[in-house]
Design a protein around this motif. Structure first.
Motif, short mmCIF file in Angstrom:
data_model
loop_
_atom_site.label_atom_id
_atom_site.label_comp_id
_atom_site.label_asym_id
_atom_site.label_seq_id
_atom_site.Cartn_x
_atom_site.Cartn_y
_atom_site.Cartn_z
N ALA A 22 47.85 52.04 42.64
CA ALA A 22 48.59 50.64 43.35
C ALA A 22 47.77 50.11 44.42
CB ALA A 22 49.90 50.84 44.00
N TYR A 23 47.10 51.06 45.24
CA TYR A 23 46.27 50.48 46.34
C TYR A 23 44.96 49.82 45.73
CZ TYR A 23 42.93 50.31 49.99
OH TYR A 23 41.89 49.94 51.04
N SER A 24 44.32 50.71 44.82
CA SER A 24 43.25 49.87 44.03
C SER A 24 43.54 48.97 43.30
CB SER A 24 42.71 51.34 43.00
OG SER A 24 41.63 50.97 42.55
N ALA A 25 44.45 48.79 42.51
CA ALA A 25 44.80 47.52 41.78
C ALA A 25 44.86 46.36 42.84
CB ALA A 25 45.93 47.59 40.97
N SER A 26 45.59 46.52 43.85
CA SER A 26 45.87 45.37 44.85
C SER A 26 44.56 45.04 45.51
CB SER A 26 47.00 45.79 45.84
OG SER A 26 46.55 46.92 46.77
N LEU A 27 43.82 45.95 45.93
CA LEU A 27 42.45 45.48 46.48
C LEU A 27 41.67 44.82 45.76
CD1 LEU A 27 40.60 46.09 48.99
CD2 LEU A 27 39.86 48.23 47.98
N ASP A 28 41.57 45.19 44.29
CA ASP A 28 41.02 44.34 43.40
C ASP A 28 41.39 42.93 43.42
OD1 ASP A 28 39.14 46.49 42.52
OD2 ASP A 28 40.57 46.79 40.79
N VAL A 29 42.68 42.60 43.41
CA VAL A 29 43.09 41.00 43.66
C VAL A 29 42.59 40.67 44.94
CG1 VAL A 29 45.40 39.99 43.85
CG2 VAL A 29 45.25 41.70 42.04
N VAL A 30 42.93 41.24 46.22
CA VAL A 30 42.34 40.78 47.11
C VAL A 30 40.81 40.37 47.30
CG1 VAL A 30 42.09 41.47 49.76
CG2 VAL A 30 44.24 41.86 48.64
N LEU A 31 40.08 41.35 46.61
CA LEU A 31 38.66 41.00 46.67
C LEU A 31 38.30 39.91 45.82
CD1 LEU A 31 37.00 44.72 46.76
CD2 LEU A 31 37.23 42.93 48.58
N ASP A 32 38.98 39.70 44.63
CA ASP A 32 38.89 38.66 43.78
C ASP A 32 39.20 37.26 44.58
OD1 ASP A 32 37.80 40.19 41.67
OD2 ASP A 32 40.12 40.14 40.62
N SER A 33 40.23 37.38 45.29
CA SER A 33 40.64 36.12 46.27
C SER A 33 39.46 35.73 47.29
CB SER A 33 41.84 36.21 46.81
OG SER A 33 42.71 36.45 45.78
#
Length: 62
Positions: A22-33
């Motif tokens: 879950a952390y890894s997936a959410s970090l990807d979303v943040v970095l994309d933003s």
């Protein structure tokens, strides 16, 4: 209390695996933003933006 989840007895590693996924997936979303912000600011990458906005104590932990 559940004895089994999908036929498997729960173990601490199941919770850790979920948390890390879950952390890894959410970090990807943040970095994309942050890519959009980096482009607007002329930064080299989203990582630069992320590091610039971390508090000193948070940066030390990472």
């Amino acid at each position: 209390m559940l004895d089994e989840i999908d036929g498997v007895s729960p173990a601490p590693k199941i919770g850790r695996r979920f948390r890390y996924d879950a952390y890894s997936a959410s970090l990807d979303v943040v970095l994309d933003s942050l890519d959009e912000i980096a482009t607007e600011q002329g930064s080299a990458s989203a990582d630069v933006v992320l590091q610039n906005y971390l508090s000193d104590s948070r940066a030390r932990k990472l």
